[in-house]
Design a protein around this motif. Structure first.
Motif, PDB file in Angstrom:
ATOM      1  N   TYR A 296      66.983 -13.227   4.020  1.00 53.54           N
ATOM      2  CA  TYR A 296      66.072 -13.492   2.907  1.00 53.54           C
ATOM      3  C   TYR A 296      64.802 -12.647   3.038  1.00 53.54           C
ATOM      4  O   TYR A 296      64.372 -11.990   2.094  1.00 53.54           O
ATOM      5  N   ILE A 297      64.211 -12.662   4.241  1.00 54.41           N
ATOM      6  CA  ILE A 297      62.973 -11.900   4.455  1.00 54.41           C
ATOM      7  C   ILE A 297      63.208 -10.426   4.155  1.00 54.41           C
ATOM      8  O   ILE A 297      62.415  -9.769   3.472  1.00 54.41           O
ATOM      9  N   LEU A 298      64.338  -9.902   4.655  1.00 55.71           N
ATOM     10  CA  LEU A 298      64.668  -8.491   4.427  1.00 55.71           C
ATOM     11  C   LEU A 298      64.770  -8.173   2.944  1.00 55.71           C
ATOM     12  O   LEU A 298      64.193  -7.207   2.447  1.00 55.71           O
ATOM     13  N   LEU A 299      65.526  -9.013   2.232  1.00 58.19           N
ATOM     14  CA  LEU A 299      65.742  -8.757   0.809  1.00 58.19           C
ATOM     15  C   LEU A 299      64.427  -8.824   0.045  1.00 58.19           C
ATOM     16  O   LEU A 299      64.166  -8.003  -0.838  1.00 58.19           O
ATOM     17  N   VAL A 300      63.586  -9.801   0.388  1.00 61.52           N
ATOM     18  CA  VAL A 300      62.313  -9.940  -0.336  1.00 61.52           C
ATOM     19  C   VAL A 300      61.406  -8.744  -0.056  1.00 61.52           C
ATOM     20  O   VAL A 300      60.801  -8.193  -0.978  1.00 61.52           O
TER      21      VAL A 300
ATOM     22  N   VAL B 209      78.499 -11.329  -3.454  1.00 59.34           N
ATOM     23  CA  VAL B 209      77.224 -11.441  -4.177  1.00 59.34           C
ATOM     24  C   VAL B 209      76.088 -10.805  -3.376  1.00 59.34           C
ATOM     25  O   VAL B 209      75.274 -10.047  -3.921  1.00 59.34           O
ATOM     26  N   VAL B 210      76.045 -11.081  -2.069  1.00 57.64           N
ATOM     27  CA  VAL B 210      74.963 -10.512  -1.258  1.00 57.64           C
ATOM     28  C   VAL B 210      75.035  -8.983  -1.266  1.00 57.64           C
ATOM     29  O   VAL B 210      74.031  -8.296  -1.480  1.00 57.64           O
ATOM     30  N   PHE B 211      76.234  -8.441  -1.091  1.00 55.70           N
ATOM     31  CA  PHE B 211      76.353  -6.980  -1.089  1.00 55.70           C
ATOM     32  C   PHE B 211      76.080  -6.403  -2.473  1.00 55.70           C
ATOM     33  O   PHE B 211      75.490  -5.332  -2.596  1.00 55.70           O
ATOM     34  N   GLY B 212      76.495  -7.153  -3.484  1.00 60.04           N
ATOM     35  CA  GLY B 212      76.201  -6.718  -4.848  1.00 60.04           C
ATOM     36  C   GLY B 212      74.700  -6.584  -5.051  1.00 60.04           C
ATOM     37  O   GLY B 212      74.228  -5.584  -5.608  1.00 60.04           O
TER      38      GLY B 212
ATOM     39  N   LEU C 123      73.315  -3.601  -3.198  1.00 54.93           N
ATOM     40  CA  LEU C 123      73.677  -2.385  -3.917  1.00 54.93           C
ATOM     41  C   LEU C 123      72.748  -2.159  -5.104  1.00 54.93           C
ATOM     42  O   LEU C 123      72.261  -1.050  -5.342  1.00 54.93           O
ATOM     43  N   TYR C 124      72.473  -3.265  -5.819  1.00 57.69           N
ATOM     44  CA  TYR C 124      71.586  -3.198  -6.987  1.00 57.69           C
ATOM     45  C   TYR C 124      70.190  -2.732  -6.572  1.00 57.69           C
ATOM     46  O   TYR C 124      69.598  -1.852  -7.206  1.00 57.69           O
ATOM     47  N   VAL C 125      69.697  -3.292  -5.472  1.00 58.43           N
ATOM     48  CA  VAL C 125      68.366  -2.901  -4.988  1.00 58.43           C
ATOM     49  C   VAL C 125      68.355  -1.430  -4.601  1.00 58.43           C
ATOM     50  O   VAL C 125      67.419  -0.698  -4.909  1.00 58.43           O
TER      51      VAL C 125
ATOM     52  N   ARG D  15      66.798   4.260  -5.679  1.00 56.97           N
ATOM     53  CA  ARG D  15      67.093   5.672  -5.940  1.00 56.97           C
ATOM     54  C   ARG D  15      66.509   6.104  -7.282  1.00 56.97           C
ATOM     55  O   ARG D  15      65.957   7.187  -7.408  1.00 56.97           O
ATOM     56  N   ARG D  16      66.653   5.208  -8.276  1.00 60.47           N
ATOM     57  CA  ARG D  16      66.155   5.546  -9.607  1.00 60.47           C
ATOM     58  C   ARG D  16      64.630   5.747  -9.571  1.00 60.47           C
ATOM     59  O   ARG D  16      64.097   6.715 -10.104  1.00 60.47           O
ATOM     60  N   LEU D  17      63.940   4.816  -8.873  1.00 64.26           N
ATOM     61  CA  LEU D  17      62.482   4.917  -8.792  1.00 64.26           C
ATOM     62  C   LEU D  17      62.074   6.168  -8.038  1.00 64.26           C
ATOM     63  O   LEU D  17      61.107   6.844  -8.388  1.00 64.26           O
TER      64      LEU D  17
END
Lengths: 226, 45, 224
Positions: A200-204, B17-20, B23-25, B30-32
């Motif tokens: 969670y911390i990483l993603l945020v 879902v987590v990998f999705g 990937l989205y991030v 890359r776009r930014l």
């Protein structure tokens, strides 16, 4: 990004990866199968940490929303919004893995139990948060509005829980914890919770960084246009 | 080993879902980054 | 203190006068809520055995959805006529504006509820005179208005504002809807006070919490 951040991020990614591998090994190899519900109980080791993380995420949003309205620093808005994004994803996972566990154990996909219903209402509130954000007419407004929803939505959680609990309840914990949680089970659960908290911390951090970057780009663009 | 299918489904969904999301991030990053490069280029001119 | 009250009343009275002339909000909400009742009547067939189970739900769905329609208009009328800026320029505390608007939406919703409920009771062959139901309606409507006025001010400045308000408002007021339905059940069945007291307590708690929270955060919604 400066060197300090990169180092911190590498350490966090390493830690997260190691914890996740350890968690998976413990869930599938180390921990003994629960007697009453059988192999399906292993969902519990990921379901509970995911649920914990989603509550943590919305709590962090609540705090950063207050901080944003108070200090007006874009960083708090970025954290609040990133945290909602991750929180909604994790709540979605709770809502999917819950029924997958309930079906073989209770024989039904869904029940309007306090925990389930509260998670569902929470999910709806924070979906609305993300919608308002994308529908707001300008960035400063989006930040203020979402901060208000972040605060109001979180205050709603205990009220929803109390109400739905009185309305009807079927205690899932009683079934999960039948016979108690043995030490290896508890160990596994704790490792899983640690692994998901780090995730969670990483993603945020990642997502909030991007949001700040996005805001910077928008500002530069408008400066250039002038 | 009954209910193995359910267990498998649950873990698959979580990881998908987590990998999705990761990937989205990454794609957004890359776009930014491309936008930043473009801004830099136009600033250098 | 007395002055604050006068200011709140001024905003409230302005809304009342506008509404008395146009009758825009009350009439549209009334017709809409009535339609919801009629549609439910058709879908459930209004048989006696069904009535007891679903009647409280029907009443509250009609009042909730009617309420959303009305709340949408509370700030939309200001926005459409560009009066919102004027209102915000008033030399008063933002909380005063909130309470003035709140008083307006509360009154409109209550007026609609007190017309709709007897019609509902008659349509479904239930006892007409129910003072306890009035108490539930007042408390629940106050909860709706407290949350709704805040979100209405917020939704009015977004794109697709007509859909933003229900999407935001409905999940947050779930506790009000549940408590209102649960409290209405024993009242319609002529049951004792005991069953509904718990739910009334929840309604009161919700009202107080949201009046306080919304008063505190309203200024962040309308600051420009």
């Amino acid at each position: 990004m400066n060197g300090n951040h990169t180092l911190r991020n590498s350490i966090l990614w390493g830690l997260g990866f190691a914890l996740m591998v350890a968690a998976l090994c413990m869930v599938f190899v180390y921990v003994p199968t629960e007697k009453h519900t059988g192999i399906i109980q292993r969902i519990f080791y990921f379901h509970v940490p995911v649920a914990w993380v989603s509550f943590l995420a919305f709590f962090i949003t609540f705090l950063s929303s207050i901080l944003y309205l108070w200090k007006r620093e874009i960083k708090w808005d970025a954290i609040a919004c990133a945290s909602v994004e991750v929180g909604v994803i994790f709540t979605t996972l709770v809502l999917i893995t819950g029924p997958i566990w309930a079906k073989p154990v209770w024989g039904i996909w869904w029940t309007w139990d306090a925990r389930l219903t509260t998670s569902l209402v929470l999910w709806l509130i924070y979906i609305a948060y993300l919608l308002v954000r994308s529908f707001a007419t300008e960035p400063a407004r989006a930040a203020r509005y979402s901060a208000v929803i972040g605060i109001v939505g979180f205050i709603d959680v205990p009220i929803v829980f109390i109400t739905v609990n009185l309305w009807r309840t079927q205690h899932p914990t009683a079934i999960i914890f039948e016979g108690g949680l043995t030490p290896p089970m508890l160990m596994t659960l704790l490792v899983c919770i640690a692994a998901f908290t780090v995730l969670y911390i990483l993603l945020v951090i990642q997502s909030a960084g991007l949001k700040t970057m996005e805001a910077d780009i928008k500002r530069l663009r408008s400066m250039k246009a002038e | 080993m009954e209910n193995l299918g359910y267990l498998l489904a649950a873990y698959t969904v979580i990881w998908a879902v987590v990998f999705g999301y990761i990937l989205y991030v990454q794609r957004k990053q890359r776009r930014l980054q491309r936008q930043i490069d473009m801004l830099k280029e136009s600033a250098d001119k | 203190m007395n002055k604050t009250f006068t200011k709140i009343f001024a905003i409230f009275w302005k809304d009342m006068l506008t509404e008395l002339r146009t009758k825009e909000i009350i009439v549209s909400v009334l017709v809409f809520a009535l339609l919801v009742l009629v549609i439910f009547g058709f879908t459930f067939g209004a048989g006696l055995e069904v009535t007891e189970m679903v009647a409280p739900g029907i009443l509250w769905v009609a009042l909730t959805f009617g309420g959303v329609i009305g709340l949408n208009r509370i700030f939309a009328v200001e926005k459409e006529n560009s009066r919102l800026e004027g209102l915000m320029l008033c030399p008063v505390d933002r909380a005063v504006i909130y309470w003035g608007k709140l008083a307006g939406s509360f009154t409109f919703m209550l007026a609609v509820a007190f017309v709709i409920t007897p019609i509902f009771l008659a349509l479904f062959n239930l006892p007409i005179f129910l003072p306890r139901l009035a108490l539930i309606i007042i408390l629940a409507t106050l909860g709706f208005a407290a949350v709704g006025t805040l979100f209405s001010a917020l939704a009015v400045n977004t794109r697709a504002r007509d859909i933003m308000l229900p999407v935001l408002f409905l999940p947050v007021v779930v506790p009000v809807i549940v408590s209102a339905v649960k409290a209405t059940g024993p009242v319609l069945a002529g049951g004792p006070w005991g069953d509904m007291l718990t739910w009334l307590q929840i309604l009161i708690a919700f009202d107080i919490i949201y009046l306080v929270v919304a008063t505190l955060v309203f200024e962040f919604v309308v600051e420009e």
